[in-house]
Scaffold this motif. Sequence first.
Motif, mmCIF file in Angstrom:
data_model
loop_
_atom_site.group_PDB
_atom_site.id
_atom_site.type_symbol
_atom_site.label_atom_id
_atom_site.label_comp_id
_atom_site.label_asym_id
_atom_site.label_seq_id
_atom_site.Cartn_x
_atom_site.Cartn_y
_atom_site.Cartn_z
ATOM 1 N N UNK A 156 0.830 -1.205 0.000
ATOM 2 C CA UNK A 156 0.000 0.000 0.000
ATOM 3 C C UNK A 156 0.866 1.257 0.000
ATOM 4 N N UNK A 157 1.960 1.226 0.741
ATOM 5 C CA UNK A 157 2.833 2.406 0.797
ATOM 6 C C UNK A 157 3.557 2.624 -0.525
ATOM 7 N N UNK A 158 3.898 1.548 -1.204
ATOM 8 C CA UNK A 158 4.514 1.675 -2.528
ATOM 9 C C UNK A 158 3.518 2.280 -3.510
ATOM 10 N N UNK A 159 2.292 1.793 -3.470
ATOM 11 C CA UNK A 159 1.246 2.310 -4.365
ATOM 12 C C UNK A 159 0.984 3.791 -4.076
ATOM 13 N N UNK A 160 0.978 4.167 -2.797
ATOM 14 C CA UNK A 160 0.770 5.572 -2.437
ATOM 15 C C UNK A 160 1.873 6.445 -3.028
ATOM 16 N N UNK A 161 3.105 5.956 -3.007
ATOM 17 C CA UNK A 161 4.232 6.698 -3.585
ATOM 18 C C UNK A 161 4.038 6.867 -5.087
ATOM 19 N N UNK A 162 3.564 5.830 -5.741
ATOM 20 C CA UNK A 162 3.304 5.901 -7.185
ATOM 21 C C UNK A 162 2.193 6.894 -7.492
ATOM 22 N N UNK A 163 1.161 6.903 -6.655
ATOM 23 C CA UNK A 163 0.034 7.797 -6.899
ATOM 24 C C UNK A 163 0.415 9.264 -6.763
ATOM 25 N N UNK A 164 1.476 9.533 -6.022
ATOM 26 C CA UNK A 164 1.956 10.908 -5.875
ATOM 27 C C UNK A 164 2.771 11.352 -7.086
ATOM 28 N N UNK A 165 2.968 10.447 -8.035
ATOM 29 C CA UNK A 165 3.625 10.800 -9.287
ATOM 30 C C UNK A 165 5.129 10.877 -9.216
ATOM 31 N N UNK A 166 5.736 10.296 -8.191
ATOM 32 C CA UNK A 166 7.188 10.406 -8.049
ATOM 33 C C UNK A 166 7.868 9.047 -8.079
ATOM 34 N N UNK A 167 7.114 8.024 -8.495
ATOM 35 C CA UNK A 167 7.725 6.705 -8.636
ATOM 36 C C UNK A 167 8.716 6.655 -9.788
ATOM 37 N N UNK A 168 8.667 7.664 -10.666
ATOM 38 C CA UNK A 168 9.539 7.678 -11.841
ATOM 39 C C UNK A 168 11.007 7.864 -11.487
ATOM 40 N N UNK A 169 11.322 8.241 -10.254
ATOM 41 C CA UNK A 169 12.737 8.397 -9.903
ATOM 42 C C UNK A 169 13.438 7.044 -9.811
ATOM 43 N N UNK A 170 12.652 5.960 -9.770
ATOM 44 C CA UNK A 170 13.250 4.631 -9.753
ATOM 45 C C UNK A 170 13.190 4.054 -11.155
ATOM 46 N N UNK A 171 14.341 3.807 -11.750
ATOM 47 C CA UNK A 171 14.353 3.244 -13.090
ATOM 48 C C UNK A 171 15.692 3.443 -13.769
ATOM 49 N N UNK A 172 15.705 3.145 -15.041
ATOM 50 C CA UNK A 172 16.867 3.317 -15.896
ATOM 51 C C UNK A 172 16.529 4.357 -16.971
ATOM 52 N N UNK A 173 17.508 5.172 -17.428
ATOM 53 C CA UNK A 173 18.894 5.102 -17.042
ATOM 54 C C UNK A 173 19.070 5.720 -15.663
ATOM 55 N N UNK A 174 19.776 4.968 -14.812
ATOM 56 C CA UNK A 174 20.080 5.530 -13.510
ATOM 57 C C UNK A 174 21.226 6.527 -13.664
ATOM 58 N N UNK A 175 21.286 7.470 -12.736
ATOM 59 C CA UNK A 175 22.253 8.551 -12.851
ATOM 60 C C UNK A 175 23.681 8.041 -12.652
ATOM 61 N N UNK A 176 24.556 8.448 -13.548
ATOM 62 C CA UNK A 176 25.978 8.100 -13.465
ATOM 63 C C UNK A 176 26.676 9.147 -12.609
#
Length: 518
Positions: free
Chosen positions: A210-230
């Motif tokens: 539920x807490x993961x879904x809440x984070x996604x609903x806030x629109x900031x789940x996009x910080x997790x992914x590729x390309x990750x910052x070098x």
Amino acid sequence: MSKRDSYIAAIQKSYTTDKPTIRLGSGILDGEIIKEAEIYLPLKMMNRHGLVAGATGSGKTRTLQVLAEQLSNAGVPVFMSDIKGDLSGFGQAGQSNKAIEERCQALNVTFEPQDFPIELYSLSGKLGSPMRATVLEFGPTLLAKVLDLNATQTGVLSVLFKYADDKQLPMIDLSDLKMTLNYLSDGQGAAEIKTDYGSISTTTASTILRKIVALEQQGIGAIFGEKSFDIDDLLNRVDGKGVISLLNVSDVQDQPALFSTFMLSLLVEIYNTFPEAGDLDKPKLVFFLDEAHLLFKDAPKVFLDQVEQIVRLIRSKGVGVFFCSQMAQDVPDNILSQLGNRVQHVLRTFTPNDVDNLKKTVKTFPRSDFYEISEVLTTLGTGQALITVLNEKGIPTEVAATHLLPPTSVMGPLSTADYENRYRNSELYRKYKDTVDPESAYEILTRRVEEQNRVEEREKAEQEAAKQSRSSGSRAEKSTFEQVLSAPITRQIGRELIRGVFGMLTGKKSTSRSKGWF
């Protein structure tokens, strides 16, 4: 020797060096700005970390700006968070005004407007080049801080990461995390980890989900992914100047734990990837963590222990870390003790709690022959600070109330058009703007679950076929027996037997005996 001359001699002895330095300003004694009492911070000691503190409106942001400008001029890259989105003025030369002229005259310096190379970043990707990290790079401790998990839930998260490491299962984004959590808390996955990792209760798994879904609903789940910052992209220089990298978090201000923890994750990545550097004449990189109290607020011990370890050990990588907050007490003692350079702006004493904080702050400064520190801390003006740093030998310098230099770049944001034009034309924006979706835990575990479902369906079909086969054999035998019973002769014999039996039971005599056949 007069008090003034003694003061100048003490300051010059404490701060003068032939090593590269940052000029902070000049000392103040009894309300007078002493031009000759120049205050410096040795570049060599920047990796001993520091604290910039003071009340709102006291000039902390401009102090950070002065530090970053001089580091850049020395060829040292800088990374800092832009809380309000008003630091992009680094990229444009400042303009003199009456206040600046008066300050420069008091310090006996000439105002030389400069611009500095900047890179603009954003967690959302809307205000700069997107900064991302994979879930695995973020790690369980930092992710638990973002999700606000308790100790039990953090332990479960650690199990997920341990399993992913052991099975070489890439957890890239939150979809991977959710899939791994679901897989290990039910069915095949739960049975798989029970012996080596322990069971995960469905209640705990549901809460984390539920807490993961809440984070996604806030629109900031996009910080997790590729390309990750070098992380090496923070080490760039342009024309000999260190690039000032700004993480604009003005659009995620309502998620302070997110951006402060993300910045810490970058420090963790630096610690894990940078080679040992030893003592350098100047640092490779300096981090400024603004609004530091957001990082430590309600933080569990395991999180604080990790921060302490990073701060204590990362200096050997040639990296300096400066925390910025309103009070020194915003930083835990075990971390505060690692901060050798102190810039303390004015403190307000409007409440009893403020008075207590003032007393605690005073105790963190060395004793001074020239100041009543508690009095100075409450009477400093804007753009003034009480300073003590480490000299090139690592010894704390004389405490000095300091009139600080003004920034040489614009003290405010770039225009909206200039801001957007700069980051959209950046090579790093082109590098990071598009997301990449490689095969990861979600796809791997989905295939594993589908294969298991196919096996179970096949086994179920085989069991059903075997059951039907047994049922058909039984039906065939029964049908043969029924055929025998249904034959005419069999029915006749059956009727006679039944009559005979029931006749004996009722005591009736047979017809043959009544006719005298026997």
